[in-house]
Design a protein around this motif. Structure first.
Motif, PDB file in Angstrom:
ATOM      1  N   UNK A 121       1.482  13.617  -2.088  1.00 61.18           N
ATOM      2  CA  UNK A 121       1.547  13.546  -0.579  1.00 61.18           C
ATOM      3  C   UNK A 121       0.599  12.418  -0.165  1.00 61.18           C
ATOM      4  N   UNK A 122       1.399  11.055   0.171  1.00 59.15           N
ATOM      5  CA  UNK A 122       0.678   9.948   0.220  1.00 59.15           C
ATOM      6  C   UNK A 122      -0.081  10.059   1.519  1.00 59.15           C
ATOM      7  N   UNK A 123      -1.095   9.339   1.794  1.00 53.47           N
ATOM      8  CA  UNK A 123      -1.860   9.335   2.899  1.00 53.47           C
ATOM      9  C   UNK A 123      -1.106   8.307   3.980  1.00 53.47           C
ATOM     10  N   UNK A 157       0.712  -1.183   0.010  1.00 53.70           N
ATOM     11  CA  UNK A 157       0.069   0.051  -0.089  1.00 53.70           C
ATOM     12  C   UNK A 157       0.841   1.321   0.019  1.00 53.70           C
ATOM     13  N   UNK A 158       1.862   1.170   0.858  1.00 52.68           N
ATOM     14  CA  UNK A 158       2.735   2.583   0.930  1.00 52.68           C
ATOM     15  C   UNK A 158       3.388   2.743  -0.520  1.00 52.68           C
ATOM     16  N   UNK A 163      -4.664   4.924   6.997  1.00 51.22           N
ATOM     17  CA  UNK A 163      -5.703   5.470   6.144  1.00 51.22           C
ATOM     18  C   UNK A 163      -5.839   4.475   5.074  1.00 51.22           C
ATOM     19  N   UNK A 164      -4.406   3.933   4.433  1.00 54.24           N
ATOM     20  CA  UNK A 164      -4.690   3.003   3.407  1.00 54.24           C
ATOM     21  C   UNK A 164      -5.119   1.756   3.588  1.00 54.24           C
ATOM     22  N   UNK A 186     -10.128  -2.016   3.540  1.00 55.91           N
ATOM     23  CA  UNK A 186     -10.880  -2.669   4.112  1.00 55.91           C
ATOM     24  C   UNK A 186     -12.173  -2.221   3.733  1.00 55.91           C
ATOM     25  N   UNK A 187     -12.331  -0.990   3.384  1.00 49.41           N
ATOM     26  CA  UNK A 187     -13.798  -0.530   2.997  1.00 49.41           C
ATOM     27  C   UNK A 187     -13.995  -0.659   1.855  1.00 49.41           C
TER      28      UNK A 187
END
Length: 120
Positions: free
Chosen positions: A47-49, A37-38, A53-54, A59-60
């Motif tokens: 500017x990555x979250x 994810x990163x 948050x990722x 999950x959602x």
């Protein structure tokens, strides 16, 4: 990193190897490499979250195609995108809606046979 080409071993940097690999995978030559994810966020956003948050997005179901959970780490395809959950219908709406040929049901009930002349 050494990359065997015929009988020669060519040394290339890891970033160049990643670029070549991604180009080949997009062309259908190789199976696409999954990113964590990163890594995906660094490629996608200036500017990555944060990682939390990722993980919540994964999950959602807010990332499409959906990330796969490998052990304790999510893996995602490099061409994945964030899907805004507030936009329920992602298909484009038709520009012109065609009315029924005999008029709408309300028009036919209200005006009888005059419904065909009441067009908008």
């Amino acid at each position: 990193m050494l990359w065997p080409v015929g009988c020669l071993d060519i040394e290339i940097s890891q970033t160049l190897f990643r670029q070549l690999y991604n180009e080949l995978s997009e062309a259908g030559g190789y199976m696409a490499k999954l990113l964590n994810l990163q890594e995906w966020a660094e490629e996608t956003y200036s500017k990555p979250p944060s990682l939390s948050t990722l993980r919540r997005w994964a999950r959602e179901g807010r990332i499409y195609p959906a990330p796969e959970l490998h052990g304790k780490e999510y893996k995602v395809q490099h061409d994945a995108t964030y899907v805004d959950p507030s936009k329920k219908n992602l298909r484009p709406k038709p520009k012109h809606l065609k009315l029924p040929s005999g008029g709408t049901l309300l028009e036919r009930l209200t005006h009888g046979e005059k419904a065909s002349s009441l067009r908008r």
